[in-house]
Every structure is written in C-alpha cells, then in structure tokens.
Design an enzyme around this catalytic site. Sequence first.
Site, PDB file in Angstrom:
ATOM      1  N   ASP A 115       0.834  -1.197   0.000  1.00  0.00           N
ATOM      2  CA  ASP A 115       0.000   0.000   0.000  1.00  0.00           C
ATOM      3  C   ASP A 115       0.871   1.249   0.000  1.00  0.00           C
ATOM      4  O   ASP A 115       1.993   1.243   0.514  1.00  0.00           O
ATOM      5  CB  ASP A 115      -0.930   0.011   1.213  1.00  0.00           C
ATOM      6  CG  ASP A 115      -2.152  -0.861   1.015  1.00  0.00           C
ATOM      7  OD1 ASP A 115      -2.523  -1.090  -0.153  1.00  0.00           O
ATOM      8  OD2 ASP A 115      -2.729  -1.314   2.019  1.00  0.00           O
ATOM      9  N   ARG A 166      -2.078  -0.766  -8.414  1.00  0.00           N
ATOM     10  CA  ARG A 166      -3.410  -0.310  -8.032  1.00  0.00           C
ATOM     11  C   ARG A 166      -3.425   1.223  -8.101  1.00  0.00           C
ATOM     12  O   ARG A 166      -2.519   1.882  -7.580  1.00  0.00           O
ATOM     13  CB  ARG A 166      -3.760  -0.760  -6.617  1.00  0.00           C
ATOM     14  CG  ARG A 166      -5.107  -0.190  -6.130  1.00  0.00           C
ATOM     15  CD  ARG A 166      -5.199  -0.209  -4.626  1.00  0.00           C
ATOM     16  NE  ARG A 166      -5.362  -1.547  -4.106  1.00  0.00           N
ATOM     17  CZ  ARG A 166      -5.010  -1.899  -2.866  1.00  0.00           C
ATOM     18  NH1 ARG A 166      -4.414  -1.035  -2.064  1.00  0.00           N
ATOM     19  NH2 ARG A 166      -5.215  -3.130  -2.447  1.00  0.00           N
TER      20      ARG A 166
END
Length: 289
Positions: A115, A166
């Site tokens: 992330d 992402r």
Amino acid sequence: MQRGVRRHGMRLGAARFVAGETLDQAIVVLRGLNEKGLRANTTLLGEGVNDEAETRAVVDSYKEILDRIAAEDIRVNVALKLTHLGLGFDEQLARANIAELVSHAGRLGNFVRLDMEESAFVDATLRIYRGLREEGHENVGTVLQSYLYRTPGDLEALLDLSPNLRFVKGAYLEPPNLAYPEKKDVDAAYRSLVERSLSAGGFTAIATHDPALIAQAIAYEKANGVGRDRFQFQMLYGVRGKLQLDLVAKGYDVLVATPYGPDWYRYLMRRLAERPANMLFIAKNVIRR
C-alpha cells in the site's frame, strides 16, 4: 466520543467496514465474498510501529494469514503498509521484512500488495517495490495515487517492470504544492493514469467507487481491446456492494479490500471522514440501540 467508539464501535456499525477483530472472524467474511463471486484482499490493520520487535510480530501475523488463506483455499491476497514493517524508522528493516513475506507468499502461490502512504514514503516504497521485482519476485504490486503531481512520472518509471499497480485517488492530507486540491483535477489525473497503464501492459487495479470513472475505464477497455485478464476493479468492504455485484454479473473481475484487526479505529475514522453517509449509518445504529 473516541472511548465510546473504541468500546462499542464494532457492535454499532464498524463491522460494516471491518471484517472483525480476529483472523477467525475475517475468514468467515472473506469466504462469504468468494461465494458471491468476489475476490478479496485482507489487511491486518495497523500502521506505524516503534521498534524491530514490533515488526517481527507483524511479519509473523502476516505469515499466519497467508498460511490460513492457503489452508482455507480462498481467493484472497494480502495488502499491507510498509510503515507497519518498520519503514518509518528503518528502510532496510522494512525491505528485509517485506522480502520475507513476499517469498513466503510466493511459496504458497499468493500475492502481496504494498500500500502507498503519505508522500514522505513514496520514494522509499517505490524503491522497495523495484528492488523486489528486480530480485525476481513477480508476486508483488504497489499503489499509485492520482492526486500527487508526481504520479505520471512515477508510472512511466515503473513501466519497464510490467508492473502490477493499483490506482487510487489518495486519502492522506497533502499540501497544494504536492497534490491537486480540486476533485475534478484528481479525477482527470486518475482517468489519464488508468488509461496509460492499460495501454502499456502489466496489470491495472482500478480502485474506485466512482461510477463515472468505472464507466470510462470500461469504455476504454472496449475501444482498445484490453483483455479483461489485464485489469480488475477494486472497492472497499462495506461500500457500494450492489455495484460490486453488478460488475461481477457483467463478467468483470472485482476485488474487495477487507481489513480486520483490533486496531480498527483509525481505519473507521477515515471511512467516516470520506463519506458523510457512513457517519449517518453509524448514527442510526446508535439510535436504534
């Protein structure tokens, strides 16, 4: 208010956005998502840690998660924050920790997503991602944030890796010299980044709940013959569940980000801050009880 939410929040509605406080509870939720045709990832909630011993405990917890996913035979991968592995105080420690986890996941046929966090951690996160890929790890991806001015350059710099990326808009408070302050600019940057990624190869995770951006991505996919195996829509657990299932019914791959853990308070506060309707949901549950 904080004490009350921490004590009663799961019972009053936090469970809409968090898959429980334990791995056993999360597994039930994750299996249920799979049964609806949805993929999932899971995250052990938590961010900054203060010493190496704490990071060791986090590494061990993620190994347990990966082992349990394999044993349960569910379609779930993990996503984690590098500050949870020590990035805030020792980049080399964080790199060693994530390499251990990516290797463990690889042996189990699983995948790990790094992330992205505040802008101060972008360079280190991308260095670690590139290092892992150059060491031969294919089962790792990362995240780019469209509200940062720098992101188009970061994307171009990663394309030689055929990366698994992402794309998100960005959830951290950044100053206007680093990030677009206006939503329309963030959305325009998001659309441009997704289209560039889809055209360049690799794998594109389109992480948005915005129907307009989803429709634009679908239109681009159809117009340019992008294979559906090269991208995926990703959304948060508890947000736009009907849209998730509608996309699955149309033949698209959809992943639901489904965190769990006792350190859920900050995550819940972000979800409430992002969308006033989420606060209304919690308030209604308080009134009912």
